[in-house]
Structure formats: C-alpha cells, structure tokens
Design a protein around this motif. Structure first.
Motif, PDB file in Angstrom:
ATOM      1  N   TYR A   1       0.824  -1.195   0.000  1.00  0.00           N
ATOM      2  CA  TYR A   1       0.000   0.000   0.000  1.00  0.00           C
ATOM      3  C   TYR A   1       0.867   1.257   0.000  1.00  0.00           C
ATOM      4  O   TYR A   1       1.741   1.425   0.842  1.00  0.00           O
ATOM      5  N   SER A   2       0.599   2.130  -0.938  1.00  0.00           N
ATOM      6  CA  SER A   2       1.229   3.452  -0.965  1.00  0.00           C
ATOM      7  C   SER A   2       0.141   4.462  -1.302  1.00  0.00           C
ATOM      8  O   SER A   2      -0.790   4.165  -2.062  1.00  0.00           O
ATOM      9  N   PHE A   3       0.246   5.652  -0.730  1.00  0.00           N
ATOM     10  CA  PHE A   3      -0.822   6.637  -0.839  1.00  0.00           C
ATOM     11  C   PHE A   3      -0.270   7.953  -1.373  1.00  0.00           C
ATOM     12  O   PHE A   3       0.855   8.349  -1.058  1.00  0.00           O
ATOM     13  N   THR A   4      -1.094   8.634  -2.160  1.00  0.00           N
ATOM     14  CA  THR A   4      -0.714   9.945  -2.667  1.00  0.00           C
ATOM     15  C   THR A   4      -0.926  10.983  -1.569  1.00  0.00           C
ATOM     16  O   THR A   4      -1.609  10.729  -0.568  1.00  0.00           O
ATOM     17  N   ASP A   5      -0.357  12.170  -1.777  1.00  0.00           N
ATOM     18  CA  ASP A   5      -0.520  13.229  -0.788  1.00  0.00           C
ATOM     19  C   ASP A   5      -1.972  13.650  -0.677  1.00  0.00           C
ATOM     20  O   ASP A   5      -2.454  13.976   0.413  1.00  0.00           O
ATOM     21  N   ALA A   6      -2.698  13.602  -1.794  1.00  0.00           N
ATOM     22  CA  ALA A   6      -4.121  13.963  -1.762  1.00  0.00           C
ATOM     23  C   ALA A   6      -4.919  12.949  -0.954  1.00  0.00           C
ATOM     24  O   ALA A   6      -5.841  13.317  -0.217  1.00  0.00           O
ATOM     25  N   GLN A   7      -4.575  11.685  -1.081  1.00  0.00           N
ATOM     26  CA  GLN A   7      -5.286  10.658  -0.324  1.00  0.00           C
ATOM     27  C   GLN A   7      -5.024  10.785   1.172  1.00  0.00           C
ATOM     28  O   GLN A   7      -5.915  10.566   1.993  1.00  0.00           O
ATOM     29  N   LEU A   8      -3.800  11.140   1.529  1.00  0.00           N
ATOM     30  CA  LEU A   8      -3.472  11.332   2.938  1.00  0.00           C
ATOM     31  C   LEU A   8      -4.040  12.638   3.469  1.00  0.00           C
ATOM     32  O   LEU A   8      -4.249  12.784   4.682  1.00  0.00           O
TER      33      LEU A   8
ATOM     34  N   ARG B   1       2.882  12.095   7.492  1.00  0.00           N
ATOM     35  CA  ARG B   1       2.508  13.335   6.798  1.00  0.00           C
ATOM     36  C   ARG B   1       2.159  14.441   7.781  1.00  0.00           C
ATOM     37  O   ARG B   1       2.618  15.587   7.633  1.00  0.00           O
ATOM     38  N   LEU B   2       1.349  14.119   8.810  1.00  0.00           N
ATOM     39  CA  LEU B   2       0.954  15.139   9.783  1.00  0.00           C
ATOM     40  C   LEU B   2       2.155  15.652  10.570  1.00  0.00           C
ATOM     41  O   LEU B   2       2.270  16.860  10.836  1.00  0.00           O
ATOM     42  N   GLU B   3       3.056  14.745  10.951  1.00  0.00           N
ATOM     43  CA  GLU B   3       4.251  15.171  11.692  1.00  0.00           C
ATOM     44  C   GLU B   3       5.153  16.042  10.824  1.00  0.00           C
ATOM     45  O   GLU B   3       5.721  17.039  11.296  1.00  0.00           O
ATOM     46  N   ARG B   4       5.290  15.686   9.554  1.00  0.00           N
ATOM     47  CA  ARG B   4       6.128  16.488   8.643  1.00  0.00           C
ATOM     48  C   ARG B   4       5.548  17.883   8.461  1.00  0.00           C
ATOM     49  O   ARG B   4       6.278  18.885   8.496  1.00  0.00           O
ATOM     50  N   ASN B   5       4.236  17.971   8.307  1.00  0.00           N
ATOM     51  CA  ASN B   5       3.605  19.276   8.120  1.00  0.00           C
ATOM     52  C   ASN B   5       3.701  20.134   9.369  1.00  0.00           C
ATOM     53  O   ASN B   5       3.807  21.364   9.281  1.00  0.00           O
ATOM     54  N   MET B   6       3.662  19.485  10.557  1.00  0.00           N
ATOM     55  CA  MET B   6       3.775  20.251  11.793  1.00  0.00           C
ATOM     56  C   MET B   6       5.141  20.913  11.924  1.00  0.00           C
ATOM     57  O   MET B   6       5.272  21.978  12.534  1.00  0.00           O
ATOM     58  N   LEU B   7       6.170  20.302  11.354  1.00  0.00           N
ATOM     59  CA  LEU B   7       7.501  20.898  11.380  1.00  0.00           C
ATOM     60  C   LEU B   7       7.530  22.225  10.630  1.00  0.00           C
ATOM     61  O   LEU B   7       8.353  23.107  10.925  1.00  0.00           O
ATOM     62  N   PHE B   8       6.622  22.366   9.673  1.00  0.00           N
ATOM     63  CA  PHE B   8       6.534  23.597   8.890  1.00  0.00           C
ATOM     64  C   PHE B   8       5.382  24.482   9.356  1.00  0.00           C
ATOM     65  O   PHE B   8       4.971  25.397   8.646  1.00  0.00           O
ATOM     66  N   GLY B   9       4.882  24.193  10.567  1.00  0.00           N
ATOM     67  CA  GLY B   9       3.835  25.024  11.134  1.00  0.00           C
ATOM     68  C   GLY B   9       2.469  24.789  10.538  1.00  0.00           C
ATOM     69  O   GLY B   9       1.569  25.618  10.714  1.00  0.00           O
ATOM     70  N   GLN B  10       2.285  23.678   9.851  1.00  0.00           N
ATOM     71  CA  GLN B  10       0.993  23.374   9.230  1.00  0.00           C
ATOM     72  C   GLN B  10       0.328  22.241  10.032  1.00  0.00           C
ATOM     73  O   GLN B  10       0.712  21.088   9.908  1.00  0.00           O
ATOM     74  N   ARG B  11      -0.661  22.620  10.817  1.00  0.00           N
ATOM     75  CA  ARG B  11      -1.330  21.626  11.663  1.00  0.00           C
ATOM     76  C   ARG B  11      -2.781  21.473  11.227  1.00  0.00           C
ATOM     77  O   ARG B  11      -3.492  22.467  11.059  1.00  0.00           O
ATOM     78  N   ARG B  12      -3.215  20.231  11.052  1.00  0.00           N
ATOM     79  CA  ARG B  12      -4.590  19.959  10.652  1.00  0.00           C
ATOM     80  C   ARG B  12      -5.259  19.130  11.745  1.00  0.00           C
ATOM     81  O   ARG B  12      -4.908  17.971  11.951  1.00  0.00           O
ATOM     82  N   ARG B  13      -6.240  19.730  12.411  1.00  0.00           N
ATOM     83  CA  ARG B  13      -6.837  19.081  13.564  1.00  0.00           C
ATOM     84  C   ARG B  13      -7.817  17.969  13.168  1.00  0.00           C
ATOM     85  O   ARG B  13      -7.915  16.958  13.859  1.00  0.00           O
ATOM     86  N   ASP B  14      -8.564  18.140  12.078  1.00  0.00           N
ATOM     87  CA  ASP B  14      -9.485  17.098  11.642  1.00  0.00           C
ATOM     88  C   ASP B  14      -9.726  17.243  10.137  1.00  0.00           C
ATOM     89  O   ASP B  14      -9.159  18.132   9.493  1.00  0.00           O
ATOM     90  N   LYS B  15     -10.584  16.417   9.598  1.00  0.00           N
ATOM     91  CA  LYS B  15     -10.800  16.385   8.142  1.00  0.00           C
ATOM     92  C   LYS B  15     -11.525  17.621   7.639  1.00  0.00           C
ATOM     93  O   LYS B  15     -11.513  17.895   6.432  1.00  0.00           O
ATOM     94  N   HIS B  16     -12.157  18.372   8.538  1.00  0.00           N
ATOM     95  CA  HIS B  16     -12.889  19.573   8.116  1.00  0.00           C
ATOM     96  C   HIS B  16     -11.996  20.794   8.042  1.00  0.00           C
ATOM     97  O   HIS B  16     -12.388  21.805   7.438  1.00  0.00           O
ATOM     98  N   ALA B  17     -10.809  20.723   8.660  1.00  0.00           N
ATOM     99  CA  ALA B  17      -9.902  21.867   8.652  1.00  0.00           C
ATOM    100  C   ALA B  17      -9.144  21.935   7.334  1.00  0.00           C
ATOM    101  O   ALA B  17      -9.002  20.941   6.620  1.00  0.00           O
ATOM    102  N   GLN B  18      -8.675  23.077   7.001  1.00  0.00           N
ATOM    103  CA  GLN B  18      -7.865  23.245   5.787  1.00  0.00           C
ATOM    104  C   GLN B  18      -6.473  22.725   6.042  1.00  0.00           C
ATOM    105  O   GLN B  18      -5.901  22.885   7.095  1.00  0.00           O
TER     106      GLN B  18
END
Length: 284
Positions: free
Chosen positions: A202-209, A266-283
């Motif tokens: 299994y491998s996933f695209t960034d859009a799928q994640l 993916r979430l941990e990598r984005n947090m390093l750049f200050g991008q945090r997504r709390r749930d699926k409804h957030a941007q």
C-alpha cells in the motif's frame, strides 16, 4: 418447482454509511455454537466441582449442603458471566461462536451496547436454563410427574422453536435486545511470508493522505488498538471510499496499519513547517 430458499443476507448500514451486507447465521449454526459453549461450561463446572470436593472432603453432611449451595451459585454465575463477558468483548462472540465464525451485532448498525448484551443473555435464563433447572430439581425430589415434565418441555419448546418462525432466525432474546447473530464478514487473507518479502503493498498519494487530520488519526489508532474485526472492516471501507482507493483490496489490518503510518508521517512532517490539521474539516 420447489420454492427458492430465502436469502439470509441483510443490510447492515453502519453510522459511517457503510453497508456490510451481513449474512445471518442459520438455526443449525447457532445451535452448534451453543452446544460448544455448553460443553465448555460443563468442563469448567466439573473442574470447579472436583476442586470444591477436595476442599470439603471429610466435613460431613454440613459440608455436603455447603457444596450443593456453592455448586448452584457457581453454575448460575458461570453461565451468566460466560456469555455476557465474551459478547461484550471486541469480537462480540463466545468461544462457540468464534469457532463457527459468527458474532453478535446490533440490528441498527451501531456498536453493540452493554445493555443489549445483558438483555439477550438474561432472556436465555427464561428460555433454557430456568426450565432445565426446575425440571432437574423436581427430578431430584422424585416429584416429576407427567404434568410437570410436560409443562417444562412445553415452556422450553416455545422458546426453542421461536427461531424457526421468524425470517431472521432470532431468539426471543435477540428480538428484545435488537440484535442479530451474523456470520463473520469475510476478510481476504494472504501468506504472511510472501507479504514480508514483497515490496510494500500500500502506498498513498498526498491527496489521499490529506483527506484526514489528527482527530481521525487518533480514532484510527483506537480501532487498531482494540482489534475489533468488524470495526476494522467498517473503517477500512470508509477510508477507501473517501480517498477513492482503486488499489489492492486486501486484508483490512495491513491496509489500516499502512494508512495510519503514512498519515502519521505526513501530519508530523507538516507540523515541522507550522501546518497543523486538527481534523478532516480543517484546511490543510
């Protein structure tokens, strides 16, 4: 032409909107599972009785009376807690049901609740054990006449035959508790050795994640920790539908583990750049 057998597949729409199309267990399968459970109960009861005899040996008539009281209490507690405890577990099934690949589910598609499990198993006392205990007691007292035996058999017969006269093969306990006994949904199994040697399946695209956030990651972790097979099937199908998965439709556990690991990364990598997504409804 003889009439066609009635299909036993029923809609089972979960709160996530996934229809698992469960296949209900037949009367014979349920009876076989119950018989296996009774055998297990009797073996445990025999072991308990032998242990109690060793403790009470040489105590005389008083010890015999105490033994009888302990035996009756132990049998009552054993038969009630056995069925309830196993069906409250993540698999929703006693040992007999597990062997025959069945489980108890809520007919409304939700999670099997504790009060439903208690209700369906409390009714088993009235359906089976109470008339059996009454008949055994009367026999031991030498008072079992034709009328008493007939009344006990009639009482049990009404409940025993009930599953034959409803299309879902439900016991009275199932009817009251709002439950079905269904065959375990089929899961695709693969050779573990082949999977270890092969490339990641299994491998996933960034859009799928990007379809989920931290809240969904935590919920997915809870499902994986519980190990509830039905919940894993529901969650895997929900994720596949949401992300438009067209890849391998394999076993749910490896798929969920792979998606969990990839989403976590993916979430941990984005947090390093200050991008945090709390749930699926957030941007994000």
């Amino acid at each position: 032409m003889p009439p066609m057998a009635e299909p036993r597949t029923r809609q089972f729409v979960t709160p996530e909107g996934v229809d698992l199309r469960l296949e209900l267990a037949g009367v014979g399968e349920r009876a076989a599972a119950f018989l296996l459970d009774l055998i297990i109960l009797m073996l445990v009861l025999i072991a308990f009785t032998i242990a109690a005899l060793f403790v009470l040996v040489g105590t005389g008539p008083a010890g015999g009376q105490a033994m009888a009281a302990i035996w009756l209490l132990g049998f009552f507690l054993l038969r009630n807690f056995y069925f309830t405890a196993f069906e409250l577990g993540t698999r929703g099934a006693t040992i007999g049901k597990r062997v025959l690949k069945m489980r108890v589910v809520a007919r409304n598609g939700g999670r099997l609740s504790g009060h439903a499990v208690v209700a369906r198993n409390a009714m088993r006392e009235l359906e089976f054990f109470l008339p059996l205990s009454f008949f055994a007691y009367e026999s031991s007292q030498g008072l079992a006449d034709f009328a008493t035996a007939g009344a006990g058999l009639l009482w049990s017969g009404v409940f025993v035959l009930f599953p034959f006269f409803n299309r879902d093969h439900m016991r009275v306990g199932d009817l009251i508790a709002g439950t079905w006994v269904a065959r375990q949904p089929r899961r695709t199994l693969r050779a573990a050795v082949v999977e270890r040697q092969a490339a990641p399946l299994y491998s996933f695209t960034d859009a799928q994640l990007g379809a989920y956030g931290e809240f969904e990651l935590q919920k997915l972790e809870e499902v994986l920790r519980r190990g509830d097979e039905l919940a894993m099937i529901v969650v895997a199908r929900t994720i596949r539908t949401r992300i438009g998965w067209t890849g391998a439709q394999g076993d749910e556990l490896p798929f969920l583990q792979a998606y969990y690991a990839a989403l976590c990364t993916r979430l941990e990598r984005n947090m390093l750049f200050g991008q945090r997504r709390r749930d699926k409804h957030a941007q994000g």
